[in-house]
Design a protein around this motif. Structure first.
Motif, mmCIF file in Angstrom:
data_model
loop_
_atom_site.group_PDB
_atom_site.id
_atom_site.type_symbol
_atom_site.label_atom_id
_atom_site.label_comp_id
_atom_site.label_asym_id
_atom_site.label_seq_id
_atom_site.Cartn_x
_atom_site.Cartn_y
_atom_site.Cartn_z
ATOM 1 N N PRO A 48 0.825 -1.221 0.000
ATOM 2 C CA PRO A 48 0.000 0.000 0.000
ATOM 3 C C PRO A 48 0.850 1.258 0.000
ATOM 4 O O PRO A 48 1.953 1.294 0.551
ATOM 5 N N ALA A 49 0.325 2.278 -0.622
ATOM 6 C CA ALA A 49 1.026 3.565 -0.679
ATOM 7 C C ALA A 49 0.893 4.280 0.656
ATOM 8 O O ALA A 49 -0.202 4.360 1.232
ATOM 9 N N LEU A 50 2.014 4.783 1.158
ATOM 10 C CA LEU A 50 2.002 5.501 2.430
ATOM 11 C C LEU A 50 1.645 6.967 2.268
ATOM 12 O O LEU A 50 1.284 7.625 3.236
ATOM 13 N N LEU A 51 1.755 7.484 1.050
ATOM 14 C CA LEU A 51 1.439 8.886 0.780
ATOM 15 C C LEU A 51 0.201 8.964 -0.099
ATOM 16 O O LEU A 51 0.012 8.134 -1.003
ATOM 17 N N PRO A 52 -0.670 9.939 0.129
ATOM 18 C CA PRO A 52 -1.898 10.044 -0.678
ATOM 19 C C PRO A 52 -1.615 10.477 -2.109
ATOM 20 O O PRO A 52 -0.646 11.189 -2.377
ATOM 21 N N HIS A 53 -2.465 10.037 -2.998
ATOM 22 C CA HIS A 53 -2.414 10.458 -4.397
ATOM 23 C C HIS A 53 -3.443 11.571 -4.592
ATOM 24 O O HIS A 53 -4.642 11.326 -4.446
ATOM 25 N N PRO A 54 -3.009 12.781 -4.908
ATOM 26 C CA PRO A 54 -3.969 13.893 -5.011
ATOM 27 C C PRO A 54 -5.091 13.626 -6.007
ATOM 28 O O PRO A 54 -6.236 14.026 -5.788
ATOM 29 N N GLY A 55 -4.799 12.926 -7.091
ATOM 30 C CA GLY A 55 -5.830 12.692 -8.094
ATOM 31 C C GLY A 55 -6.890 11.694 -7.661
ATOM 32 O O GLY A 55 -7.966 11.636 -8.267
ATOM 33 N N LEU A 56 -6.607 10.903 -6.651
ATOM 34 C CA LEU A 56 -7.543 9.888 -6.181
ATOM 35 C C LEU A 56 -8.259 10.281 -4.891
ATOM 36 O O LEU A 56 -9.063 9.511 -4.371
ATOM 37 N N PHE A 57 -7.972 11.450 -4.377
ATOM 38 C CA PHE A 57 -8.554 11.912 -3.116
ATOM 39 C C PHE A 57 -10.060 12.105 -3.279
ATOM 40 O O PHE A 57 -10.532 12.704 -4.247
ATOM 41 N N SER A 58 -10.833 11.598 -2.301
ATOM 42 C CA SER A 58 -12.288 11.713 -2.363
ATOM 43 C C SER A 58 -12.867 11.703 -0.955
ATOM 44 O O SER A 58 -12.372 10.998 -0.074
ATOM 45 N N LEU A 59 -13.914 12.490 -0.757
ATOM 46 C CA LEU A 59 -14.633 12.541 0.527
ATOM 47 C C LEU A 59 -15.970 11.809 0.461
ATOM 48 O O LEU A 59 -16.814 11.989 1.350
ATOM 49 N N ASP A 60 -16.153 10.986 -0.562
ATOM 50 C CA ASP A 60 -17.428 10.287 -0.719
ATOM 51 C C ASP A 60 -17.720 9.375 0.464
ATOM 52 O O ASP A 60 -18.889 9.178 0.828
ATOM 53 N N ALA A 61 -16.682 8.794 1.065
ATOM 54 C CA ALA A 61 -16.913 7.888 2.194
ATOM 55 C C ALA A 61 -17.531 8.622 3.378
ATOM 56 O O ALA A 61 -18.373 8.060 4.095
ATOM 57 N N PHE A 62 -17.133 9.880 3.591
ATOM 58 C CA PHE A 62 -17.705 10.656 4.693
ATOM 59 C C PHE A 62 -19.184 10.937 4.437
ATOM 60 O O PHE A 62 -20.018 10.758 5.334
ATOM 61 N N TRP A 63 -19.500 11.377 3.208
ATOM 62 C CA TRP A 63 -20.894 11.657 2.887
ATOM 63 C C TRP A 63 -21.717 10.370 2.913
ATOM 64 O O TRP A 63 -22.872 10.377 3.350
ATOM 65 N N GLY A 64 -21.118 9.259 2.460
ATOM 66 C CA GLY A 64 -21.833 7.993 2.482
ATOM 67 C C GLY A 64 -22.121 7.518 3.894
ATOM 68 O O GLY A 64 -23.206 7.002 4.183
ATOM 69 N N ALA A 65 -21.145 7.681 4.788
ATOM 70 C CA ALA A 65 -21.356 7.272 6.176
ATOM 71 C C ALA A 65 -22.459 8.087 6.832
ATOM 72 O O ALA A 65 -23.259 7.558 7.622
ATOM 73 N N LEU A 66 -22.538 9.365 6.514
ATOM 74 C CA LEU A 66 -23.567 10.222 7.100
ATOM 75 C C LEU A 66 -24.929 9.978 6.473
ATOM 76 O O LEU A 66 -25.959 10.145 7.142
ATOM 77 N N ALA A 67 -24.956 9.581 5.194
ATOM 78 C CA ALA A 67 -26.227 9.412 4.496
ATOM 79 C C ALA A 67 -26.848 8.041 4.737
ATOM 80 O O ALA A 67 -28.069 7.929 4.895
ATOM 81 N N ARG A 68 -26.026 6.995 4.788
ATOM 82 C CA ARG A 68 -26.561 5.633 4.864
ATOM 83 C C ARG A 68 -26.837 5.192 6.296
ATOM 84 O O ARG A 68 -27.620 4.267 6.513
ATOM 85 N N LYS A 69 -26.218 5.817 7.261
ATOM 86 C CA LYS A 69 -26.376 5.412 8.654
ATOM 87 C C LYS A 69 -26.853 6.605 9.489
ATOM 88 O O LYS A 69 -26.544 7.762 9.175
#
Length: 281
Positions: A48-69
């Motif tokens: 696994p990559a230890l540093l984030p890839h700027p092009g792959l950064f996404s906050l969808d998981a945060f919105w999904g966690a708040l919307a589905r639960k």
């Protein structure tokens, strides 16, 4: 008397030790953020990559966690339980710690040891008696059951911590206040407690953290889905065959926000408490 000087190498080694400690301490939080904002395939890769890839950064998981639960409902339940448990525990711990500090009797050490026994016993050992007791009393699926369970596990250590802070306050202050006509409780509230604010802050942090992160009592004593707390709610992100790692880590990251705010608010009292402890004889 000559002042003690610190060598440059000693200072550098100290900074390196602090940096290494900070790296080890904050890496789990960093990896939670990475898991929540990066694709799962990248995180679960063999290397696994230890540093984030700027092009792959996404906050969808945060919105999904708040919307589905019902995350906000879980947060509200956790806040109610944590604040109520901490307030009751701190009140009892202050009275118990003050009595242990101001009254000396032959069985005092035995009483202090019995308090520690309540902390040494694992929660898995006392959960069945709690369940039976609250079931008979009709308290299952209520906030009160979880508050009482948290109080029973939080008071022992908190009382002993408060005793240590009360021991630093001279007893002559109590005697002077009572000579002026104050009762014992008035002396405690108006004279002694203002001098042990760092102790109150330390115990509050400990009790809030314990209540906020408690899982076993909340999982066993509460079955109503509308009264679930965050620790139990996070379990729902792990299915029978699949774990939604981005949503789980996003929700876990959000649970840290109240704790960070708490530390920011109480940090001056915690620092003053550490300083007074270092300077006291």
């Amino acid at each position: 008397m000559a002042a003690r000087t610190t060598s440059p190498w000693g200072t550098r080694l100290g900074f390196l030790a602090l940096a290494a400690t900070a790296l080890v301490t904050f890496f789990p939080i960093y990896w939670m953020l990475m898991t929540a904002t990066m694709p799962t395939s990248l995180i679960l890769a063999r290397q696994p990559a230890l540093l984030p890839h700027p092009g792959l950064f996404s906050l969808d998981a945060f919105w999904g966690a708040l919307a589905r639960k019902p995350f906000l409902l879980w947060t509200l339940n956790s806040l109610i339980i944590a604040v109520a448990s901490s307030a009751v525990s701190l009140f009892v711990a202050v009275l118990a710690g003050y009595s242990l500090s101001r009254w000396s009797f032959a069985s005092q050490r035995l009483l202090a040891a019995s308090l520690m026994l309540g902390k040494i016993l694992p929660a898995s050992l006392v959960i069945i008696p709690f369940f039976v007791m609250f079931s008979v009393g009709g308290l299952l699926d209520s906030y009160g059951a979880l508050v009482l369970a948290n109080v029973s596990t939080g008071v022992p250590l908190a009382a002993l911590l408060m005793k240590q802070f009360f021991d630093r306050v001279p007893r002559e202050l109590d005697e002077a206040a009572m000579l002026d006509g104050c009762s014992r409780l008035t002396t405690l509230g108006r004279v002694v407690l203002p001098l042990v604010k760092p102790g109150l802050a330390s115990c509050s942090v400990y009790l809030l953290l314990m209540s906020w992160s408690e899982f076993l009592f909340a999982r066993t004593l509460i079955s109503d889905v509308n009264k679930r707390v965050l620790t139990v709610g996070l379990q729902s992100f792990a299915g029978e065959y699949l774990v939604d790692w981005p949503a789980l880590m996003a929700a876990a990251t959000l649970t840290l926000v109240p704790i960070i705010v708490l530390f920011i608010f109480l940090e001056p009292f915690l620092v003053s408490g550490a300083t007074s402890g270092a300077l006291s004889k």
